[in-house]
Design a protein around this motif. Structure first.
Motif, PDB file in Angstrom:
ATOM      1  N   ASN A  27       0.848  -1.186   0.000  1.00 10.23           N
ATOM      2  CA  ASN A  27       0.000   0.000   0.000  1.00 10.23           C
ATOM      3  C   ASN A  27       0.890   1.244   0.000  1.00 10.23           C
ATOM      4  O   ASN A  27       1.097   1.876   1.048  1.00 10.23           O
ATOM      5  CB  ASN A  27      -0.923   0.003   1.222  1.00 10.23           C
ATOM      6  CG  ASN A  27      -1.883  -1.174   1.224  1.00 10.23           C
ATOM      7  OD1 ASN A  27      -2.428  -1.536   0.181  1.00 10.23           O
ATOM      8  ND2 ASN A  27      -2.066  -1.777   2.380  1.00 10.23           N
ATOM      9  N   PRO A  28       1.443   1.635  -1.156  1.00  8.23           N
ATOM     10  CA  PRO A  28       2.400   2.738  -1.187  1.00  8.23           C
ATOM     11  C   PRO A  28       1.729   4.098  -0.994  1.00  8.23           C
ATOM     12  O   PRO A  28       0.542   4.257  -1.237  1.00  8.23           O
ATOM     13  CB  PRO A  28       3.007   2.627  -2.584  1.00  8.23           C
ATOM     14  CG  PRO A  28       1.948   1.977  -3.404  1.00  8.23           C
ATOM     15  CD  PRO A  28       1.240   1.032  -2.480  1.00  8.23           C
ATOM     16  N   LEU A  41      -0.520  14.762  -2.301  1.00 10.26           N
ATOM     17  CA  LEU A  41      -0.502  13.525  -1.516  1.00 10.26           C
ATOM     18  C   LEU A  41      -1.136  12.414  -2.333  1.00 10.26           C
ATOM     19  O   LEU A  41      -2.145  12.626  -3.006  1.00 10.26           O
ATOM     20  CB  LEU A  41      -1.284  13.692  -0.206  1.00 10.26           C
ATOM     21  CG  LEU A  41      -0.877  14.836   0.725  1.00 10.26           C
ATOM     22  CD1 LEU A  41      -1.902  14.982   1.843  1.00 10.26           C
ATOM     23  CD2 LEU A  41       0.505  14.587   1.305  1.00 10.26           C
ATOM     24  N   HIS A  42      -0.555  11.220  -2.246  1.00  3.15           N
ATOM     25  CA  HIS A  42      -1.115  10.063  -2.954  1.00  3.15           C
ATOM     26  C   HIS A  42      -0.997   8.828  -2.061  1.00  3.15           C
ATOM     27  O   HIS A  42       0.052   8.572  -1.463  1.00  3.15           O
ATOM     28  CB  HIS A  42      -0.376   9.811  -4.264  1.00  3.15           C
ATOM     29  CG  HIS A  42      -0.932   8.663  -5.047  1.00  3.15           C
ATOM     30  ND1 HIS A  42      -0.486   7.362  -4.888  1.00  3.15           N
ATOM     31  CD2 HIS A  42      -1.918   8.612  -5.982  1.00  3.15           C
ATOM     32  CE1 HIS A  42      -1.156   6.569  -5.703  1.00  3.15           C
ATOM     33  NE2 HIS A  42      -2.031   7.300  -6.372  1.00  3.15           N
ATOM     34  N   LYS A  43      -2.090   8.066  -1.978  1.00  3.81           N
ATOM     35  CA  LYS A  43      -2.125   6.863  -1.159  1.00  3.81           C
ATOM     36  C   LYS A  43      -2.893   5.767  -1.880  1.00  3.81           C
ATOM     37  O   LYS A  43      -3.954   6.008  -2.456  1.00  3.81           O
ATOM     38  CB  LYS A  43      -2.808   7.164   0.191  1.00  3.81           C
ATOM     39  CG  LYS A  43      -3.083   5.947   1.052  1.00  3.81           C
ATOM     40  CD  LYS A  43      -1.813   5.295   1.553  1.00  3.81           C
ATOM     41  CE  LYS A  43      -2.121   4.130   2.507  1.00  3.81           C
ATOM     42  NZ  LYS A  43      -0.889   3.448   2.966  1.00  3.81           N
ATOM     43  N   THR A  44      -2.336   4.571  -1.884  1.00  3.36           N
ATOM     44  CA  THR A  44      -3.010   3.400  -2.454  1.00  3.36           C
ATOM     45  C   THR A  44      -3.326   2.427  -1.338  1.00  3.36           C
ATOM     46  O   THR A  44      -2.476   2.124  -0.495  1.00  3.36           O
ATOM     47  CB  THR A  44      -2.117   2.717  -3.505  1.00  3.36           C
ATOM     48  OG1 THR A  44      -1.839   3.638  -4.560  1.00  3.36           O
ATOM     49  CG2 THR A  44      -2.815   1.498  -4.091  1.00  3.36           C
ATOM     50  N   LEU A  45      -4.565   1.930  -1.321  1.00  3.87           N
ATOM     51  CA  LEU A  45      -5.018   1.008  -0.293  1.00  3.87           C
ATOM     52  C   LEU A  45      -5.840  -0.091  -0.954  1.00  3.87           C
ATOM     53  O   LEU A  45      -6.973   0.149  -1.385  1.00  3.87           O
ATOM     54  CB  LEU A  45      -5.856   1.749   0.753  1.00  3.87           C
ATOM     55  CG  LEU A  45      -6.311   0.956   1.974  1.00  3.87           C
ATOM     56  CD1 LEU A  45      -5.096   0.505   2.790  1.00  3.87           C
ATOM     57  CD2 LEU A  45      -7.235   1.804   2.844  1.00  3.87           C
ATOM     58  N   ALA A  46      -5.222  -1.291  -1.061  1.00  3.42           N
ATOM     59  CA  ALA A  46      -5.868  -2.396  -1.770  1.00  3.42           C
ATOM     60  C   ALA A  46      -6.251  -1.944  -3.178  1.00  3.42           C
ATOM     61  O   ALA A  46      -5.401  -1.522  -3.933  1.00  3.42           O
ATOM     62  CB  ALA A  46      -7.061  -2.928  -0.976  1.00  3.42           C
ATOM     63  N   ARG A  47      -7.532  -1.976  -3.514  1.00 10.12           N
ATOM     64  CA  ARG A  47      -7.974  -1.541  -4.848  1.00 10.12           C
ATOM     65  C   ARG A  47      -8.328  -0.049  -4.911  1.00 10.12           C
ATOM     66  O   ARG A  47      -8.731   0.441  -5.957  1.00 10.12           O
ATOM     67  CB  ARG A  47      -9.173  -2.379  -5.307  1.00 10.12           C
ATOM     68  CG  ARG A  47      -8.808  -3.829  -5.646  1.00 10.12           C
ATOM     69  CD  ARG A  47      -9.942  -4.541  -6.339  1.00 10.12           C
ATOM     70  NE  ARG A  47      -9.539  -5.848  -6.825  1.00 10.12           N
ATOM     71  CZ  ARG A  47      -8.932  -6.068  -7.980  1.00 10.12           C
ATOM     72  NH1 ARG A  47      -8.670  -5.053  -8.780  1.00 10.12           N
ATOM     73  NH2 ARG A  47      -8.591  -7.278  -8.352  1.00 10.12           N
ATOM     74  N   TRP A  48      -8.176   0.639  -3.814  1.00 12.12           N
ATOM     75  CA  TRP A  48      -8.520   2.061  -3.765  1.00 12.12           C
ATOM     76  C   TRP A  48      -7.269   2.917  -3.929  1.00 12.12           C
ATOM     77  O   TRP A  48      -6.181   2.555  -3.504  1.00 12.12           O
ATOM     78  CB  TRP A  48      -9.191   2.416  -2.436  1.00 12.12           C
ATOM     79  CG  TRP A  48     -10.547   1.811  -2.262  1.00 12.12           C
ATOM     80  CD1 TRP A  48     -10.845   0.599  -1.701  1.00 12.12           C
ATOM     81  CD2 TRP A  48     -11.785   2.380  -2.653  1.00 12.12           C
ATOM     82  NE1 TRP A  48     -12.188   0.373  -1.706  1.00 12.12           N
ATOM     83  CE2 TRP A  48     -12.804   1.460  -2.297  1.00 12.12           C
ATOM     84  CE3 TRP A  48     -12.159   3.576  -3.266  1.00 12.12           C
ATOM     85  CZ2 TRP A  48     -14.148   1.707  -2.530  1.00 12.12           C
ATOM     86  CZ3 TRP A  48     -13.496   3.827  -3.504  1.00 12.12           C
ATOM     87  CH2 TRP A  48     -14.482   2.896  -3.127  1.00 12.12           C
ATOM     88  N   SER A  49      -7.440   4.088  -4.521  1.00 12.19           N
ATOM     89  CA  SER A  49      -6.363   5.069  -4.582  1.00 12.19           C
ATOM     90  C   SER A  49      -6.947   6.449  -4.256  1.00 12.19           C
ATOM     91  O   SER A  49      -8.091   6.750  -4.636  1.00 12.19           O
ATOM     92  CB  SER A  49      -5.703   5.091  -5.954  1.00 12.19           C
ATOM     93  OG  SER A  49      -6.616   5.467  -6.962  1.00 12.19           O
TER      94      SER A  49
END
Length: 337
Positions: free
Chosen positions: A169-170, A214-222
């Protein structure tokens, strides 16, 4: 351009490059010259070099130099040719405050000189800009300005950026503040009373502001958040610059339905722009809601669809004299062979 290794740096590659283009402009309506797209030709080319240098375990320096040349010739021989050249150096210092296999963070500071040559449309445009409301507000017409000078600006930046990879989750971020001191800054001067619009130069201008991303990836969400604020000052007249953008914030959410199909929704919030010089209309703020769909069934085929302004609200971007389009639907297909 060419990139190659040198013994001076391990954090980057040396670059030597050349670029050039010829922009031929032709405009015709009903068999006559169309002034909004003036006939003429611009030739422009640049030569540049960039060299990274290691200054220890955590510090590095990036030095660059670029030479630019341009010439714009109108088909109308009654108008003058516009030409110029410039040397543009830059220096950036980076301090890597954190460096691991999964995370990195750095602070950077730099200075660079920019060169902005006037476009052929800026120099020779003519014709009706927008209709007025006679007799109080006359029709507004573009005025050609073949003597428009190129813009030269020194920009100083200070910033922080980083990224991390945690459990697939980058996330990443950047925060940059800047100060620009410009000579012959190019602006669009709209005179409502005289009924004229003319591209002109401001002898001395100062611009400053900051940008956040700001950028965040969480599982299939971004998730993405961005914000910007800019202030512009005409130093000669001691008043705001008319074309300075309004403060803006944007939010984007994406959901990967499958590995090849991504659904997105975003919001753009633009505040009122009331920091304007005398004689320039302030612009009200607005909020837009948009949606998008990206489908990539293979590496060689991509389908993008986007609906801008879902609520079909009326709004006007600062610097424009007319409202933007309402709801806008666009579909694009990209194929590689």
């Amino acid at each position: 351009f060419a990139e190659f290794e040198t013994p001076l740096a391990t954090r980057g590659r040396s670059v030597l490059g050349f670029e050039g283009f010829i922009d031929e402009n032709k405009g015709e309506r009903a068999g006559a010259v169309y002034g909004l797209f003036p006939n003429g030709e611009t030739t422009q080319y640049g030569i540049y070099a960039q060299q990274p240098v290691d200054l220890g375990e955590s510090f590095s320096l990036l030095a660059g130099l670029r030479a630019d040349f341009y010439e714009s010739k109108p088909s109308n021989t009654a108008l003058a040719t516009n030409e110029g050249s410039a040397l543009s150096p830059k220096l950036y210092l980076t301090w890597e405050t954190l460096k691991t296999e999964t995370s990195e963070q750095s602070v950077f500071a730099g200075w660079g000189r920019g060169f902005n040559a006037p476009r052929i449309q800026d120099l020779y445009v003519s014709g009706l800009h927008f209709p007025g409301q006679p007799p109080m507000v006359p029709n507004n017409f573009f005025q050609a300005n073949p003597n428009l000078k190129p813009e030269v600006a020194d920009t100083f930046e200070l910033g922080l950026r980083g990224r991390a990879q945690a459990d697939s989750n980058p996330w990443s971020y950047s925060l940059v503040a800047f100060l620009t001191e410009a000579n012959d800054f190019i602006v669009r001067d709209v005179n409502m009373t005289a009924g004229t619009t003319r591209l002109s130069n401001i002898d001395r201008a100062t611009l400053y502001g900051a940008e956040l991303h700001l950028h965040k990836t969480l599982a299939r969400w971004s998730f993405e958040v961005s914000a910007s604020t800019i202030r512009g000052l005409n130093r000669r007249a001691d008043e705001p610059i008319a074309d300075t953008p309004a403060d803006r914030t944007a939010f984007l959410v994406g959901y990967a339905i499958t590995d090849s199909l991504v659904l997105g929704a975003d919001t753009e919030i633009v505040l009122d722009q009331e920091r304007v010089p005398n004689g320039t209309l302030a612009t009200g703020g607005y909020t837009l809601f948009n949606s998008s769909l990206n489908w990539k069934p293979s590496n060689d085929l991509t389908l993008n669809a986007k609906v801008t302004n879902l609520s079909n609200r009326a709004y006007r971007r600062h610097g424009s004299q007319i409202d933007d389009a309402g709801q806008d639907i666009r579909v694009a297909v990209t194929a590689r062979f």
